[in-house]
Scaffold this motif. Structure first.
Motif, PDB file in Angstrom:
ATOM      1  N   GLY A  89     -43.108  22.716  -7.998  1.00 48.51           N
ATOM      2  CA  GLY A  89     -43.455  21.855  -6.871  1.00 48.51           C
ATOM      3  C   GLY A  89     -42.916  22.393  -5.561  1.00 48.51           C
ATOM      4  N   LEU A  90     -41.705  22.950  -5.595  1.00 49.74           N
ATOM      5  CA  LEU A  90     -41.129  23.516  -4.379  1.00 49.74           C
ATOM      6  C   LEU A  90     -41.924  24.725  -3.912  1.00 49.74           C
ATOM      7  CD1 LEU A  90     -37.320  23.283  -5.231  1.00 49.74           C
ATOM      8  CD2 LEU A  90     -38.589  21.891  -3.593  1.00 49.74           C
ATOM      9  N   LEU A  91     -42.333  25.556  -4.856  1.00 47.69           N
ATOM     10  CA  LEU A  91     -43.131  26.733  -4.481  1.00 47.69           C
ATOM     11  C   LEU A  91     -44.437  26.305  -3.810  1.00 47.69           C
ATOM     12  CD1 LEU A  91     -43.741  29.885  -6.656  1.00 47.69           C
ATOM     13  CD2 LEU A  91     -45.604  28.837  -5.411  1.00 47.69           C
ATOM     14  N   VAL A  92     -45.152  25.404  -4.463  1.00 45.04           N
ATOM     15  CA  VAL A  92     -46.465  24.993  -3.924  1.00 45.04           C
ATOM     16  C   VAL A  92     -46.299  24.272  -2.589  1.00 45.04           C
ATOM     17  CG1 VAL A  92     -48.463  23.507  -4.324  1.00 45.04           C
ATOM     18  CG2 VAL A  92     -47.549  24.892  -6.187  1.00 45.04           C
ATOM     19  N   SER A  93     -45.353  23.342  -2.503  1.00 41.50           N
ATOM     20  CA  SER A  93     -45.213  22.564  -1.263  1.00 41.50           C
ATOM     21  C   SER A  93     -44.774  23.450  -0.099  1.00 41.50           C
ATOM     22  CB  SER A  93     -44.212  21.429  -1.470  1.00 41.50           C
ATOM     23  OG  SER A  93     -42.932  21.926  -1.804  1.00 41.50           O
ATOM     24  N   THR A  94     -43.934  24.451  -0.364  1.00 40.16           N
ATOM     25  CA  THR A  94     -43.508  25.358   0.701  1.00 40.16           C
ATOM     26  C   THR A  94     -44.683  26.169   1.247  1.00 40.16           C
ATOM     27  OG1 THR A  94     -41.312  25.555  -0.284  1.00 40.16           O
ATOM     28  CG2 THR A  94     -41.954  27.251   1.289  1.00 40.16           C
ATOM     29  N   VAL A  95     -45.485  26.713   0.357  1.00 43.38           N
ATOM     30  CA  VAL A  95     -46.624  27.532   0.790  1.00 43.38           C
ATOM     31  C   VAL A  95     -47.685  26.661   1.465  1.00 43.38           C
ATOM     32  CG1 VAL A  95     -48.394  29.143   0.008  1.00 43.38           C
ATOM     33  CG2 VAL A  95     -46.127  29.207  -1.024  1.00 43.38           C
ATOM     34  N   VAL A  96     -47.911  25.457   0.939  1.00 40.43           N
ATOM     35  CA  VAL A  96     -48.884  24.555   1.568  1.00 40.43           C
ATOM     36  C   VAL A  96     -48.415  24.150   2.966  1.00 40.43           C
ATOM     37  CG1 VAL A  96     -49.929  22.258   1.433  1.00 40.43           C
ATOM     38  CG2 VAL A  96     -49.829  23.696  -0.598  1.00 40.43           C
ATOM     39  N   SER A  97     -47.120  23.910   3.132  1.00 38.81           N
ATOM     40  CA  SER A  97     -46.603  23.568   4.461  1.00 38.81           C
ATOM     41  C   SER A  97     -46.834  24.704   5.451  1.00 38.81           C
ATOM     42  CB  SER A  97     -45.110  23.243   4.369  1.00 38.81           C
ATOM     43  OG  SER A  97     -44.887  22.100   3.562  1.00 38.81           O
ATOM     44  N   THR A  98     -46.666  25.939   4.994  1.00 40.06           N
ATOM     45  CA  THR A  98     -46.950  27.084   5.856  1.00 40.06           C
ATOM     46  C   THR A  98     -48.422  27.114   6.242  1.00 40.06           C
ATOM     47  OG1 THR A  98     -45.180  28.360   4.821  1.00 40.06           O
ATOM     48  CG2 THR A  98     -46.846  29.596   6.040  1.00 40.06           C
ATOM     49  N   LEU A 224     -48.428   3.845  -3.749  1.00 44.04           N
ATOM     50  CA  LEU A 224     -48.085   5.113  -3.106  1.00 44.04           C
ATOM     51  C   LEU A 224     -48.711   6.326  -3.808  1.00 44.04           C
ATOM     52  CD1 LEU A 224     -44.291   4.665  -2.210  1.00 44.04           C
ATOM     53  CD2 LEU A 224     -46.239   4.639  -0.647  1.00 44.04           C
ATOM     54  N   GLN A 225     -49.236   6.096  -5.012  1.00 43.32           N
ATOM     55  CA  GLN A 225     -49.749   7.235  -5.771  1.00 43.32           C
ATOM     56  C   GLN A 225     -50.996   7.862  -5.130  1.00 43.32           C
ATOM     57  OE1 GLN A 225     -50.170   6.534  -9.981  1.00 43.32           O
ATOM     58  NE2 GLN A 225     -48.217   5.462 -10.142  1.00 43.32           N
ATOM     59  N   TRP A 226     -51.722   7.113  -4.332  1.00 46.83           N
ATOM     60  CA  TRP A 226     -52.920   7.677  -3.700  1.00 46.83           C
ATOM     61  C   TRP A 226     -52.589   8.846  -2.785  1.00 46.83           C
ATOM     62  CZ3 TRP A 226     -53.375   7.899   1.560  1.00 46.83           C
ATOM     63  CH2 TRP A 226     -52.498   7.105   2.305  1.00 46.83           C
ATOM     64  N   ILE A 227     -51.330   8.861  -2.280  1.00 45.26           N
ATOM     65  CA  ILE A 227     -50.930   9.986  -1.425  1.00 45.26           C
ATOM     66  C   ILE A 227     -51.032  11.293  -2.211  1.00 45.26           C
ATOM     67  CG2 ILE A 227     -49.026  10.985  -0.105  1.00 45.26           C
ATOM     68  CD1 ILE A 227     -48.064   8.158   0.476  1.00 45.26           C
ATOM     69  N   GLY A 228     -50.637  11.247  -3.467  1.00 50.20           N
ATOM     70  CA  GLY A 228     -50.768  12.434  -4.297  1.00 50.20           C
ATOM     71  C   GLY A 228     -52.209  12.752  -4.632  1.00 50.20           C
ATOM     72  N   TRP A 229     -52.995  11.722  -4.904  1.00 53.50           N
ATOM     73  CA  TRP A 229     -54.382  11.967  -5.315  1.00 53.50           C
ATOM     74  C   TRP A 229     -55.178  12.716  -4.242  1.00 53.50           C
ATOM     75  CZ3 TRP A 229     -55.021   6.118  -6.805  1.00 53.50           C
ATOM     76  CH2 TRP A 229     -54.224   5.854  -7.936  1.00 53.50           C
ATOM     77  N   VAL A 230     -54.881  12.464  -2.974  1.00 57.80           N
ATOM     78  CA  VAL A 230     -55.646  13.118  -1.895  1.00 57.80           C
ATOM     79  C   VAL A 230     -54.921  14.334  -1.335  1.00 57.80           C
ATOM     80  CG1 VAL A 230     -56.731  10.948  -1.247  1.00 57.80           C
ATOM     81  CG2 VAL A 230     -54.638  11.644  -0.089  1.00 57.80           C
ATOM     82  N   SER A 231     -53.834  14.750  -1.985  1.00 60.00           N
ATOM     83  CA  SER A 231     -53.003  15.823  -1.441  1.00 60.00           C
ATOM     84  C   SER A 231     -53.237  17.141  -2.165  1.00 60.00           C
ATOM     85  CB  SER A 231     -51.524  15.441  -1.562  1.00 60.00           C
ATOM     86  OG  SER A 231     -50.713  16.570  -1.345  1.00 60.00           O
ATOM     87  N   PRO A 232     -53.504  18.231  -1.436  1.00 65.45           N
ATOM     88  CA  PRO A 232     -53.555  19.550  -2.090  1.00 65.45           C
ATOM     89  C   PRO A 232     -52.229  19.898  -2.764  1.00 65.45           C
ATOM     90  CG  PRO A 232     -54.461  19.657   0.132  1.00 65.45           C
ATOM     91  CD  PRO A 232     -53.820  18.304   0.002  1.00 65.45           C
ATOM     92  N   MET A 233     -51.119  19.369  -2.242  1.00 60.25           N
ATOM     93  CA  MET A 233     -49.815  19.678  -2.851  1.00 60.25           C
ATOM     94  C   MET A 233     -49.758  19.189  -4.290  1.00 60.25           C
ATOM     95  SD  MET A 233     -46.905  18.981   0.014  1.00 60.25           S
ATOM     96  CE  MET A 233     -46.932  19.774   1.632  1.00 60.25           C
ATOM     97  N   TRP A 234     -50.179  17.946  -4.532  1.00 60.93           N
ATOM     98  CA  TRP A 234     -50.089  17.404  -5.889  1.00 60.93           C
ATOM     99  C   TRP A 234     -51.014  18.155  -6.841  1.00 60.93           C
ATOM    100  CZ3 TRP A 234     -53.594  14.226  -8.905  1.00 60.93           C
ATOM    101  CH2 TRP A 234     -53.031  13.796 -10.106  1.00 60.93           C
ATOM    102  N   HIS A 235     -52.250  18.376  -6.436  1.00 61.55           N
ATOM    103  CA  HIS A 235     -53.197  19.076  -7.315  1.00 61.55           C
ATOM    104  C   HIS A 235     -52.700  20.497  -7.605  1.00 61.55           C
ATOM    105  CE1 HIS A 235     -56.343  15.975  -7.246  1.00 61.55           C
ATOM    106  NE2 HIS A 235     -55.972  15.758  -5.987  1.00 61.55           N
ATOM    107  N   VAL A 256     -60.568  18.787 -12.575  1.00 61.01           N
ATOM    108  CA  VAL A 256     -60.573  18.010 -11.334  1.00 61.01           C
ATOM    109  C   VAL A 256     -59.654  18.650 -10.296  1.00 61.01           C
ATOM    110  CG1 VAL A 256     -59.898  15.807 -10.286  1.00 61.01           C
ATOM    111  CG2 VAL A 256     -61.220  15.831 -12.406  1.00 61.01           C
ATOM    112  N   HIS A 257     -58.470  19.086 -10.739  1.00 64.48           N
ATOM    113  CA  HIS A 257     -57.531  19.740  -9.804  1.00 64.48           C
ATOM    114  C   HIS A 257     -58.187  20.969  -9.151  1.00 64.48           C
ATOM    115  CE1 HIS A 257     -54.426  17.061 -10.972  1.00 64.48           C
ATOM    116  NE2 HIS A 257     -54.125  17.644 -12.113  1.00 64.48           N
ATOM    117  N   VAL A 258     -58.790  21.814  -9.977  1.00 69.96           N
ATOM    118  CA  VAL A 258     -59.394  23.047  -9.453  1.00 69.96           C
ATOM    119  C   VAL A 258     -60.560  22.730  -8.527  1.00 69.96           C
ATOM    120  CG1 VAL A 258     -60.620  25.156 -10.081  1.00 69.96           C
ATOM    121  CG2 VAL A 258     -58.660  24.407 -11.457  1.00 69.96           C
TER     122      VAL A 258
END
Length: 282
Positions: A89-98, A224-235, A256-258
């Protein structure tokens, strides 16, 4: 009978020794690659800073959130130690933030301050090729950042196997799914304001905190879970956990994620081509 002038199909060499017709034709075909080369050259003076951030982020994140917080969380999460759970999660969220950062001010500045898009418009380059070139150049940068993060995480013992390197293209795809829609939006702005502050604080930051990076999305309240559903970070994070430690995800949900990430990336790229064209062709 009227004779029509014949078209000269050979090279049109000017006094400068260049075949300008051939160069223009090549730009029409491969302009997006040429523009990506320009973007890489423009970023080269900042290579030292880029590498320092790319190497420093994973060290700080893994030490603080993985080893620090991980030493407090004694119970396994999703059947694995906390460091193993949180690191993808840290790897994906860091790169997505960039990716989110590059989709805002640098694009706006290209129209407003540097005017590199206006300069490129004076060439055979098409606006949509500029957007495609931006995506290619940023994609390469995100790929390198994700690879460096993975290498440091591997040294930390955050990934159980070398096969987890498959997280690298997954993180890049998730970041591009964030980058291209923001690029399309940034191209519509005429004047600077608080728009990008809202993007960072009301979109990117909630995604970072509530999109399953630090704990499973199912552990959160349903509202609050909808935040993940619409987030590229969660997928992206769910896919990364699948390849990192074999997170149990139903096949249909993996599809679905892909599809979500690819659709957001391609849809954003298409929209960016239109907004670039609307901004530059008047």
């Amino acid at each position: 009978m009227t004779e029509h002038p014949t078209t000269h199909a050979g090279p049109q060499i000017t006094f400068s020794g260049l075949d300008h017709a051939a160069l223009a034709d090549r730009t029409r075909r491969w302009g997006w690659v040429q523009y990506a080369g320009y973007r890489d050259a423009a970023e080269r003076p900042f290579l030292g800073t880029t590498l320092a951030v790319a190497l420093g982020n994973p060290v700080l994140y893994l030490a603080a959130m993985g080893l620090g917080l991980g030493s407090i969380v004694q119970q396994p999460v999703d059947g694995v130690p906390y460091l193993t759970f949180v690191a993808p999660g840290l790897l994906v969220s860091t790169v997505v933030s960039t990716g989110a950062q590059f989709g805002t001010w640098p694009i706006f500045g290209g129209f407003k301050w540097q005017m590199n898009y206006l300069a490129a418009q004076a060439t055979p380059l098409e606006p949509k090729q500029m957007a495609q070139g931006e995506a290619l150049a940023i994609g390469v940068r995100l790929l390198v950042q994700a690879l460096l993060f993975w290498m440091i995480g591997f040294a930390f013992g955050a990934w159980p196997s070398p096969g987890s390197v498959a997280m690298v293209p997954i993180a890049m795809l998730a970041a591009l799914a964030m980058f291209t829609p923001l690029m399309a939006y940034a191209a519509t702005l005429q004047e600077e304001g608080l728009q990008f502050n809202f993007v960072q604080r009301l979109i990117v930051m909630p995604m970072f905190l509530f999109a399953g990076t630090f704990f499973p999305l199912g552990a959160m309240p349903i509202y609050l879970q909808w935040i993940g559903w619409v987030s590229p970070m969660w997928h992206g994070t769910q896919l990364a956990r699948m390849v990192a430690f074999g997170l149990d995800v139903p096949p249909w949900l993996a599809v679905v994620h892909v599809v979500f990430l690819v659709g957001l990336f391609l849809g954003g790229l298409w929209a960016a081509g239109r907004t670039f064209t609307r901004r530059l062709v008047r």
